[in-house]
Design a protein around this motif. Structure first.
Motif: not given
Length: 353
Positions: A291-307, A342-349
């Motif tokens: 659940x905490x990763x869902x916000x980030x998954x929303x952002x990054x998943x299109x990159x994976x689709x492109x790959x 990625x969320x292990x980095x404080x600012x990124x999290x």
């Protein structure tokens, strides 16, 4: 005393983000490439339609938490915490997608000066799925006003009625033959009730549905209408696409009543039934992480689709019935792992994921 976490809403958020991945995966591989008369297109259309409820769920869950009268939110907090976080994430990921697009253009055509202007526009616009950030920031900006409405239940119900009519029912009526659509369009354009259009009503609906009394008869009716709306959307969209020999997108406006009814059914089921389930502590921890990763998954998943598109992974699978869920699961899993790290980095999290 610590407030008990509402695990069922974490779970529905995870399901919603996976549904987003399914929509974008099916759209990128089959709905965009296969002929509308093909079995692959029709199967991918089913998957895509089944996932359309997802954004409504995100907006309703946000409304449930932000409009809760027990949660005091100042304007300063809204901007410094909530809006800043989304704006920072949007900027970071928008630049990332724009840079990738610029790299592809230069690789294919060589450097051209006009690419810089296009690059800046791409950052401001954001990649196609980042529209959500602008929409939710806009809603957050008016939360203090919305809380004044939700404080009065009669006023809230009145707002919801107007919003559902104008934002969800009217757009579908405008798809009907001219004898219906033209008069409706004239009336709507003259009324100019923009105050109750868009996503605001769905945001407020999430709050209302989180506490309102739902009788057994009403619950059954909600499930029936939600299921029928899904089936009708699948069938009608498939038929209209074949008839027009191209993707028919009008039924896919995400605030349409046919999409909203399915989302309401899912929301109510999780609130009334999944909330009563006993989950193990281990399962709850996994759900919380996802659940905490869902916000980030929303952002990054299109990159994976492109790959995945670059390597045409769909060709290694038998057909859309198998490819869409398998590719979606792969995109979701890899996105989740990347965001978890990625969320292990404080600012990124705190601001980017």
């Amino acid at each position: 005393m610590a407030v008990k976490r509402l695990v069922h809403y974490d779970l529905v958020r995870i399901i919603a983000i996976f549904a987003v991945v399914v929509v974008h995966t099916s759209g990128s591989f089959y709905r965009a490439l296969a002929p509308v008369t093909s079995v692959d297109w029709q199967v991918s259309n089913i998957y895509s339609t089944m996932g359309k409820f997802s954004i409504c769920i995100f907006v309703m869950v946000s409304g449930m938490f932000f409009l809760n009268p027990k949660k005091s939110i100042t304007i300063g907090t809204l901007f410094k915490k909530n809006i800043l976080r989304i704006a920072a994430a949007f900027l970071f990921w928008s630049i990332a997608y724009a840079l990738f697009g610029l790299h592809v253009k230069i690789k294919m055509n060589g450097y051209q000066p006009e690419f810089i202007n296009a690059f800046i526009i791409d950052i401001v616009n954001g990649n196609y799925h980042l529209w959500f950030c602008y929409m939710i920031i806009g809603i957050y900006m008016i939360v203090p006003f919305l809380k004044l409405i939700t404080a009065d239940e009669h006023l809230l119900k009145y707002f919801l009625i107007l919003s559902i009519i104008m934002a969800s029912i009217v757009p579908v009526l405008q798809l009907l033959p001219d004898v219906v659509s033209v008069p409706v369009s004239i009336v709507v354009s003259q009324l100019k009730l923009t105050f109750v259009t868009g996503w605001v009503g769905i945001f407020m609906l999430g709050y209302y549905l989180s506490y309102c009394n739902v009788t057994k008869r009403a619950e059954i009716l909600i499930y029936i209408t939600g299921t029928l709306s899904l089936l009708v959307t699948i069938a009608l969209n498939g038929y209209m696409s074949v008839r027009n020999n191209q993707n028919y997108e009008h039924l896919y406006d995400l605030t349409n009543i046919n999409i909203l009814l399915t989302a309401v059914a899912v929301f109510i089921f999780f609130r009334l039934h999944v909330s009563n389930m006993d989950f193990s502590e281990r399962f709850q921890k996994i759900v919380l992480i996802l659940s905490e990763c869902s916000f980030g998954i929303y952002f990054i998943h299109v990159f994976l689709i492109i790959m995945f598109q670059q390597y045409r992974l769909d060709q290694y699978l038998y057909n859309a019935a198998i490819a869409v869920p398998v590719l979606s699961a792969g995109v979701f899993a890899i996105s989740g792992i990347l965001i978890y790290v990625f969320r292990k980095i404080p600012f990124a999290r705190d601001y980017l994921s």
